[in-house]
Design a protein around this motif. Structure first.
Motif, PDB file in Angstrom:
ATOM      1  N   GLY A 198       0.806  -1.205   0.000  1.00  0.00           N
ATOM      2  CA  GLY A 198       0.000   0.000   0.000  1.00  0.00           C
ATOM      3  C   GLY A 198       0.842   1.259   0.000  1.00  0.00           C
ATOM      4  N   THR A 232       2.639   1.441  -3.666  1.00  0.00           N
ATOM      5  CA  THR A 232       1.729   1.725  -4.783  1.00  0.00           C
ATOM      6  C   THR A 232       0.907   2.984  -4.572  1.00  0.00           C
ATOM      7  OG1 THR A 232      -0.078   0.406  -3.844  1.00  0.00           O
ATOM      8  CG2 THR A 232       1.525  -0.749  -5.263  1.00  0.00           C
ATOM      9  N   GLU A 267      -1.866   2.912  -2.957  1.00  0.00           N
ATOM     10  CA  GLU A 267      -3.260   2.455  -3.006  1.00  0.00           C
ATOM     11  C   GLU A 267      -3.711   2.058  -1.602  1.00  0.00           C
ATOM     12  OE1 GLU A 267      -3.469  -0.652  -5.901  1.00  0.00           O
ATOM     13  OE2 GLU A 267      -2.559   0.578  -7.477  1.00  0.00           O
ATOM     14  N   TRP A 304      -5.087  -1.548   0.038  1.00  0.00           N
ATOM     15  CA  TRP A 304      -4.291  -2.637   0.610  1.00  0.00           C
ATOM     16  C   TRP A 304      -4.195  -2.494   2.124  1.00  0.00           C
ATOM     17  CZ3 TRP A 304      -4.598  -6.187  -2.664  1.00  0.00           C
ATOM     18  CH2 TRP A 304      -4.413  -5.970  -4.034  1.00  0.00           C
TER      19      TRP A 304
END
Length: 417
Positions: free
Chosen positions: A192, A195, A197, A200
């Motif tokens: 997480g 990335t 994002e 996660w």
């Protein structure tokens, strides 16, 4: 949470001699293997003197963990580490990856073709760290590994990970394990961060919520390790093989400590973390030292305890004290309470006296109950992951994960004369 965190960080970060000692120990660890690469590719299982044990196949979890460690070393500026990251990545993209069905085999050779969540968690961690280190081709590896983890292992019904499958993703194992889920949390936090994002991190919180806030809380902060397919606890699992290296009978006190640290990393990673994360981290640590530390009258933590906190397997394993160091450091960072610094120093004194091997290098991986070098559960000194992180985590913030944190632009220091 009495004390309150010191804005300047834990006291040991201001102790130049201790920081230098941690750095020196990390460098010493990286110099342990005389040749870490396996002739077939990836990294070898290392014997007690640092030589490859070529009787062992190439284990994917070792290849991934050593790739992760060398990525951290590369980010720390240790010459020669970058090519070793690339060597590990090559094995994860080639030798150890199934080109027909996708995913990663447990180890090389015809009898290692099952696919398990523990292995895949470390592939995600290695790919995350190698991506943070800027090594070529690693973001594609990370995307591949996250895709397999999400598609094949993350259960949509529970949000937890399943355990293992045959090579073609049939023959799903009925067992469910806390260990593979714990390392999935570690991997998802790193992924997480790398990335960008946050989903996660959300998956990691879901796993922790069930295994710690629901199950461990309900059992007095004694972690349940083994479950059936429907996530019902199996307390008598492996009663006939209590010293299994990955699925021992009873409860594994080292995992209480490891979870305590991971919960604080998770809390620091979330925009709106639930209050229970810090509470549970402190409760797990308190339970571990109360029930585990010297519970058989000998310094250190027994490998496993039974359901009345009685020692079951009294061998001392190096990874347990390494995780104790990381947990104490994280809790001191989070709370500022001086008791955690006391424990931090106690654990390092224990590691330095009994586990660090000044003759052959690395740390002894196992000691007998009377603290003599042993090889009952583990042979040799397979890899550097736990000991290396014990040197780096006390010097780091709680978030982001180690590799992306080390990849942050350095603050220039005044030039020396």
């Amino acid at each position: 949470m009495s004390g309150g965190p010191d804005p300047a960080g834990p006291a040991w970060r201001r102790l130049t001699a201790h920081r230098r000692w941690l750095d020196d120990e990390f460098v010493r660890l990286l110099g342990f293997p005389t040749e870490p690469r396996h002739p077939d590719g990836g990294f070898a299982w290392l014997d007690a003197t640092g030589h490859p044990d070529t009787r062992q196949p190439v284990h994917t979890w070792i290849a991934a963990r050593m790739t992760h460690v060398h990525a951290l070393a590369h980010l720390r500026g240790l010459p020669g580490s970058g090519p070793l990251v690339d060597h590990g990545v090559d094995a994860l993209r080639g030798l150890l990856r199934d080109p027909f069905h996708g995913g990663w085999v447990t180890h090389s050779g015809p009898d290692g073709q099952r696919k398990d969540a523990y292995t895949h968690a470390f592939v995600v961690l290695a790919a995350s760290s190698a991506t943070a280190a800027g090594r070529p081709g690693t973001r594609a590896l990370l995307d591949d590994a996250l895709g397999v983890l999400a598609d094949r292992f993350l259960e949509r019904s529970s949000g937890l990970v399943t355990e293992s499958f045959a090579a073609d993703w049939t023959d799903e194992e009925a067992y469910r394990g806390a260990n593979s889920n714990m390392h999935t949390v570690e991997a998802l936090l790193a992924a997480g961060d790398v990335t960008g994002e946050p989903a996660w991190h959300g998956h990691a919180l879901g796993i922790a919520s069930f295994l710690v806030d629901d199950v461990a809380r309900a059992h007095g902060w004694r972690l349940i390790e083994h479950f059936d397919r429907g996530w019902a606890p199996q307390p008598e699992y492996r009663v006939d093989e209590p010293d299994h290296p990955f699925r021992p009978y009873g409860t594994t006190v080292g995992h209480w400590l490891e979870w305590a640290r991971l919960l604080l990393h998770l809390e620091a990673s979330l925009d709106e973390p639930p209050r229970w994360l810090a509470e549970a981290a402190q409760a797990l640590f308190a339970a571990s030292v109360e029930a585990g530390w010297q519970s058989d009258g000998v310094p250190g933590f027994p490998y496993t305890l039974g359901w009345r906190d009685e020692p079951v397997v009294c061998a001392r394993l190096h990874w347990v004290v390494a995780e104790a160091i990381g947990a104490a450091a994280a809790l001191h960072e989070r709370t500022g309470h001086p008791s955690y610094e006391t424990w931090y120093r106690t654990f390092w004194d224990h590691a330095a006296r009994y586990f660090i091997d000044p003759v052959h290098g690395s740390w002894h991986h196992e000691l007998t109950p009377d603290l003599q070098v042993a090889a009952g559960t583990w042979s040799g000194k397979p890899d550097l992951y736990h000991a290396a992180q014990a040197c780096l985590l006390p010097q780091a913030r709680l978030a982001p994960a180690l590799a992306p944190q080390l990849a942050e632009p350095a603050v220039a220091e005044p030039a020396g004369r």
